[in-house]
Scaffold this motif. Sequence first.
Motif, PDB file in Angstrom:
ATOM      1  N   ARG A 248       0.839  -1.210   0.000  1.00 53.40           N
ATOM      2  CA  ARG A 248       0.000   0.000   0.000  1.00 53.40           C
ATOM      3  C   ARG A 248       0.869   1.254   0.000  1.00 53.40           C
ATOM      4  NH1 ARG A 248      -1.925   1.015   5.743  1.00 53.40           N
ATOM      5  NH2 ARG A 248       0.318   1.505   5.811  1.00 53.40           N
ATOM      6  N   ILE A 298      -6.566  -3.588  -5.261  1.00 56.54           N
ATOM      7  CA  ILE A 298      -6.083  -2.392  -4.576  1.00 56.54           C
ATOM      8  C   ILE A 298      -5.145  -1.640  -5.520  1.00 56.54           C
ATOM      9  CG2 ILE A 298      -4.771  -1.493  -2.619  1.00 56.54           C
ATOM     10  CD1 ILE A 298      -7.386  -2.820  -1.771  1.00 56.54           C
ATOM     11  N   THR A 301      -6.588   4.167  -6.424  1.00 54.34           N
ATOM     12  CA  THR A 301      -7.904   4.710  -6.090  1.00 54.34           C
ATOM     13  C   THR A 301      -8.362   4.382  -4.668  1.00 54.34           C
ATOM     14  OG1 THR A 301      -9.131   2.787  -6.925  1.00 54.34           O
ATOM     15  CG2 THR A 301      -8.596   4.543  -8.510  1.00 54.34           C
ATOM     16  N   ASN A 302      -7.873   3.271  -4.118  1.00 47.95           N
ATOM     17  CA  ASN A 302      -8.368   2.858  -2.797  1.00 47.95           C
ATOM     18  C   ASN A 302      -7.272   2.410  -1.829  1.00 47.95           C
ATOM     19  OD1 ASN A 302      -7.707   0.491  -4.080  1.00 47.95           O
ATOM     20  ND2 ASN A 302      -9.641  -0.556  -3.670  1.00 47.95           N
ATOM     21  N   LYS A 304      -5.334   3.997   0.037  1.00 45.02           N
ATOM     22  CA  LYS A 304      -5.319   4.733   1.320  1.00 45.02           C
ATOM     23  C   LYS A 304      -6.245   4.101   2.349  1.00 45.02           C
ATOM     24  CE  LYS A 304      -8.817   8.155  -0.080  1.00 45.02           C
ATOM     25  NZ  LYS A 304      -9.115   7.512  -1.381  1.00 45.02           N
ATOM     26  N   ASN A 305      -7.189   3.284   1.905  1.00 49.74           N
ATOM     27  CA  ASN A 305      -8.152   2.653   2.810  1.00 49.74           C
ATOM     28  C   ASN A 305      -7.730   1.260   3.264  1.00 49.74           C
ATOM     29  OD1 ASN A 305      -9.914   4.868   2.551  1.00 49.74           O
ATOM     30  ND2 ASN A 305     -10.770   4.022   0.671  1.00 49.74           N
ATOM     31  N   VAL A 311     -10.020  -3.584   3.960  1.00 48.85           N
ATOM     32  CA  VAL A 311     -10.308  -2.240   3.459  1.00 48.85           C
ATOM     33  C   VAL A 311     -11.179  -1.539   4.491  1.00 48.85           C
ATOM     34  CG1 VAL A 311     -11.387  -0.885   1.643  1.00 48.85           C
ATOM     35  CG2 VAL A 311     -10.157  -2.980   1.052  1.00 48.85           C
TER      36      VAL A 311
END
Length: 313
Positions: A248, A298, A301-302, A304-305, A311
Amino acid sequence: MNTYLLKPCLAAVLLSLSMASFAADKGLIAIITPSHDNPFFKAEADAATAKATQLGYTTLVASHDDDVSKQNQLIETAIARKAKAIVLDNAGADATIGPLKKAKAAGIPAFLIDREINATGVAVAQIVSNNYQGAQLGAEKFVKLMNGKGNYVELLGQESDTNAHVRSQGYHDVIDDYTGLKMVAQQTANWSQTEAFSRMESMLQAHPDITGVISGNDTMALGAEAALKAAGRKDIIVVGFDGSDYVRDSILAKGNIKATVLQPGWREAEMAVEQADAYLKTGKAQKEEKQLMDCVLIDETNAKNLKNFGVQP
């Protein structure tokens, strides 16, 4: 106040606390996974331990390090200590069957996570990510990132692990439809970051024109990224599989790794303990033995979550 009257009261309180403590201890659950050096397996162990403790069990947490002999010894230890249940991410789809049959004969139910075995009726549950579905998600993103063309290499997981083969098949069932994409090398790095670094170095020397790397897990993806950084190759795209916080961070930092596939390892481990608890209470399985959990792509777009293989809202 008569101090002598306090003694019987105190004794009653201590007895009450002791009985409450005894009632809260439902017995031992053995939690056995591969090496905790891999954040995915550590997350599994942490999640299972937290859930077991919450439900009133004590735990025996250990790693087999993908060594079948060590795994067998740990299962023997669980049997000897009269564990109520075993939660296991196994060391081999075939090699694990015999030891689990022995545990079953001893009255100890097994709840498998992440990796399947090549038999049914031996474990009460096999809760695994839908690796094929997840691999297709990763492959589709890889194709898009590569603009459907270019030479690439693949890093494979451990040969004895069914997941390694399923993920690779899922990748190729998508990528092979694009004639502009050519795999020029495919090597096993055994889920290891160190091995992946070494394999990536050698593949890069042999094929300096590659523009992409697709990896069977995030740990190998991170090893590949480190080798690419050491070679000054910021132009090569890497896609992984697992959904680790380290990957991430690479995605958010716009490193070589552009995407990964989240398999919900934390939740799988929790579910295994929850189902073990229900089984021990009722003597019946909550669900069918084979349970597939869908994976999630992942990317930028996502990412960070993403946290702890889940998630966040």
